[in-house]
Design a protein around this motif. Structure first.
Motif, mmCIF file in Angstrom:
data_model
loop_
_atom_site.group_PDB
_atom_site.id
_atom_site.type_symbol
_atom_site.label_atom_id
_atom_site.label_comp_id
_atom_site.label_asym_id
_atom_site.label_seq_id
_atom_site.Cartn_x
_atom_site.Cartn_y
_atom_site.Cartn_z
ATOM 1 N N PHE A 1 0.831 -1.201 0.000
ATOM 2 C CA PHE A 1 0.000 0.000 0.000
ATOM 3 C C PHE A 1 0.869 1.256 0.000
ATOM 4 N N ALA B 1 0.813 4.297 -2.637
ATOM 5 C CA ALA B 1 0.513 5.667 -2.207
ATOM 6 C C ALA B 1 1.590 6.639 -2.675
ATOM 7 N N ARG C 1 0.110 2.011 5.966
ATOM 8 C CA ARG C 1 -0.728 0.806 5.841
ATOM 9 C C ARG C 1 -2.185 1.206 5.991
ATOM 10 N N LEU C 2 -3.041 0.435 5.373
ATOM 11 C CA LEU C 2 -4.473 0.700 5.497
ATOM 12 C C LEU C 2 -4.933 0.427 6.927
ATOM 13 N N SER D 1 -6.654 -1.132 10.043
ATOM 14 C CA SER D 1 -7.025 -2.541 10.241
ATOM 15 C C SER D 1 -7.555 -2.739 11.662
#
Length: 592
Positions: free
Chosen positions: A342, A346, A400-401, A403
């Motif tokens: 990710f 980005a 990071r996304l 979570s």
């Protein structure tokens, strides 16, 4: 006597720092004018920069001390020159480069392009040159070279090992198909162990002839030939990477420091210019020039280190086992990177958006988004504004996304409660070359001091006789001078010293300032002949089994190629783009 000379040599920097200002003192004392005082400061800085007796950035701070004390500029006016719009553009571009390097995005791009190009030596050299030039448009030339050379070395080592195994298989197959070949080997060994009585001269000559054509001799000769081939290939590949990194940096405004110095000097010396140098206009001129230089450089390095065999280079058909094995090595390296994370996606998105915004801010043939939204009443938004805006996103977007299941543990075993952002200030602090910002500022301060003291006007009047020389000859000679000077001085210092003088000369002889300033800016990046000329050269020299003579021979021709292509560009598409045939109204400012 020898020890005394050695002592002087080891302490030379201290003597230069003390003796140089004393030796130059007669200039301001005998001619107590602002022009002479400013000339004293510029000559002193030039000698300090050329000898590097003090760090370049420290020398760049001398105007803060000298200009106020000599009555040339007030301290506040000098200090403000050290952080201008060009510095902001430089910082924004470097923040993008640091983010790309932090997440190994540049390595993924490099390996993907190399997999597309192929592994034949000539195409491999072309592939490394393309990748190095494209990367160095956005990240530093030094970082590009440092990353690409280990990849090149690993690929070449695998190619050599693969070719050795293939030769061994060929040798064994030949021995199996021709039993007489093995008998020759046995006979040779028996002859070597037979010491009962000495041979006659004729028998010795026969044995020498047999040994020359024996299998061991053939194998040894082939091994030597292959070693020589790969030494040449390693040299050629190392030079191709460092040269293409330097060439690629010329294509974008943020690619190398001299380009930004030109923009800053143009804005400083000619404040009424209509943003004549911006990201889009520079790219439109410099990118085609980069492509031309890259093609001719590849042809020259191909000729010098690999020879010309177009059938072998571009021949179509099935890949050999050697090609397949070398290709497998690069594919394994690419697989080690894993799937795109990710964070990489980005960074790539921000980078792409930044480039698009740069190109569309002020494209020239239509009103850009900045003109429509912000710049109707003046040039409020610049390329530096865009660079800082986009680079700030690296400190906002997580790596990071989000979570719900947690983020695991960090390197110290502690539980990560929230993902870090794409960049943190510690990484930036360690990798940002802060000294370059001072160097840029020192150059802008010199330009302002020359203007305020009247030195620029005096230089322009002194250079007026050059009006009788054709402009293309002036451009060519000055490019050659700068390219020679930059071999023994940093390209930043070279550009900083030359550009204000060239601006004054252009105004005096009524030619477009960019007609001489742009070629000389690009020529400052043509440091190809010496290992010490630029960091990429030094890295290649340490990697590539190179001798200084190898670099001189290859670099001399590349310097000529660069000067010719630059002057071709400035007299063709550059002439039309910037309307070089007319002297612009905004350039009259230095005559006031």
């Amino acid at each position: 006597m020898g020890s005394w000379l050695r002592w002087l040599w080891y302490h030379r920097n201290y003597f230069i720092i003390v003796v140089t200002p004393l030796a130059l003192l007669p200039l301001p004392l005998m001619s107590p004018t602002p022009e002479a005082r400013c000339g004293y400061a510029i000559i002193l800085m030039a000698l300090y920069w050329c000898t590097e007796c003090m760090p370049l950035a420290v020398t760049a701070l001398l105007p803060v001390v000298l200009f106020p004390m000599m009555g040339i500029m007030q301290a506040g006016a000098v200090s403000i020159e050290y952080l201008k719009d060009s510095n902001m553009l430089f910082m924004g571009g470097l923040l993008v480069a640091i983010a790309v390097e932090q997440w190994d995005l540049h390595k993924r791009i490099a390996l993907r392009v190399l997999l597309l190009v192929g592994v034949r030596p000539s195409l491999l050299m072309m592939g490394f040159m393309i990748v190095s030039s494209l990367l160095s448009m956005w990240i530093s030339n030094t970082a590009t070279t440092a990353m690409m050379l280990p990849i090149a070395q690993a690929v070449l080592e695998q190619l050599k090992a693969t070719e050795s195994r293939a030769d061994e298989r060929d040798f064994q197959a030949a021995a199996a198909d021709n039993p007489g070949f093995e008998l020759d080997i046995k006979q040779t060994k028996e002859d070597k162990t037979d010491e009962k009585q000495p041979d006659t001269k004729a028998q010795q000559e026969d044995k020498v002839y047999e040994n020359e054509w024996g299998s061991e001799s053939l194998r040894e000769a082939k091994r030597k030939a292959m070693d020589e081939k790969y030494v040449r290939l390693t040299k050629g590949m190392s030079l191709s990477v460092c040269y293409s990194a330097s060439i690629g940096g010329t294509a974008t405004l943020t690619g190398t420091t001299p380009n930004l110095i030109l923009k800053g000097q143009i804005d400083e010396i000619f404040p009424d210019n209509p943003d004549v140098i911006n990201f889009a206009s520079w790219f439109g001129f410099a990118f085609p020039n980069m492509v031309l230089m890259l093609v001719f450089s590849w042809l020259w390095l191909q000729f010098m280190f690999l020879g010309f065999n177009l059938k072998e280079t571009f021949g179509c058909g099935m890949k050999s086992d050697r090609d397949k094995e070398a290709y497998t090595v690069m594919k394994e390296e690419y697989k080690k990177l894993g799937r795109m994370k990710f964070a990489e996606g980005a960074v790539l998105t921000i980078f792409t958006l930044l480039v698009v915004l740069w190109f569309t801010r002020e494209p020239g043939f239509i009103d850009g988004w900045a003109t429509v939204l912000f710049n109707m009443e003046g040039p409020f938004v610049s390329d530096g504004t865009v660079a800082i805006l986009m680079s700030m996103l690296f400190f906002v977007i997580p790596s990071r996304l989000p979570s719900c299941g947690g983020y695991g543990c960090d390197d110290e075993g502690k539980t990560v409660k929230a993902p870090p952002t794409l960049l943190n200030w510690q990484v930036v602090h360690e990798r940002m070359p802060w000294h370059i910002i001072l160097l840029l500022g020192g150059g802008f301060a010199l330009a302002a001091g020359s203007e305020n003291s009247g030195l620029s006007k005096w230089l322009g009047e002194s250079l007026a006789p050059l009006q009788s020389i054709p402009p293309f000859a002036i451009s060519m000679l000055l490019s050659l001078l700068v390219a020679t000077f930059t071999e023994c001085s940093s390209n930043t210092a070279t550009t900083t010293l030359f550009l204000p003088i060239l601006a004054s000369m252009a105004v005096a002889i009524k030619i477009h300032p960019l007609y001489v300033m742009m070629p000389c800016t690009l020529a400052a990046s043509l440091a190809f002949m010496l290992p010490v000329a630029t960091p990429p050269n030094a890295i290649a020299f340490s990697f590539g089994k190179l001798k200084v003579l190898d670099m001189v021979k290859a670099g001399f021709i590349l310097n000529l190629i660069g000067i010719l292509t630059i002057n071709l560009g400035i007299n063709t598409w550059g002439y039309t783009m910037f309307d070089m045939g007319t002297f612009p109204q905004w350039a009259n400012v230095t005559q006031e």
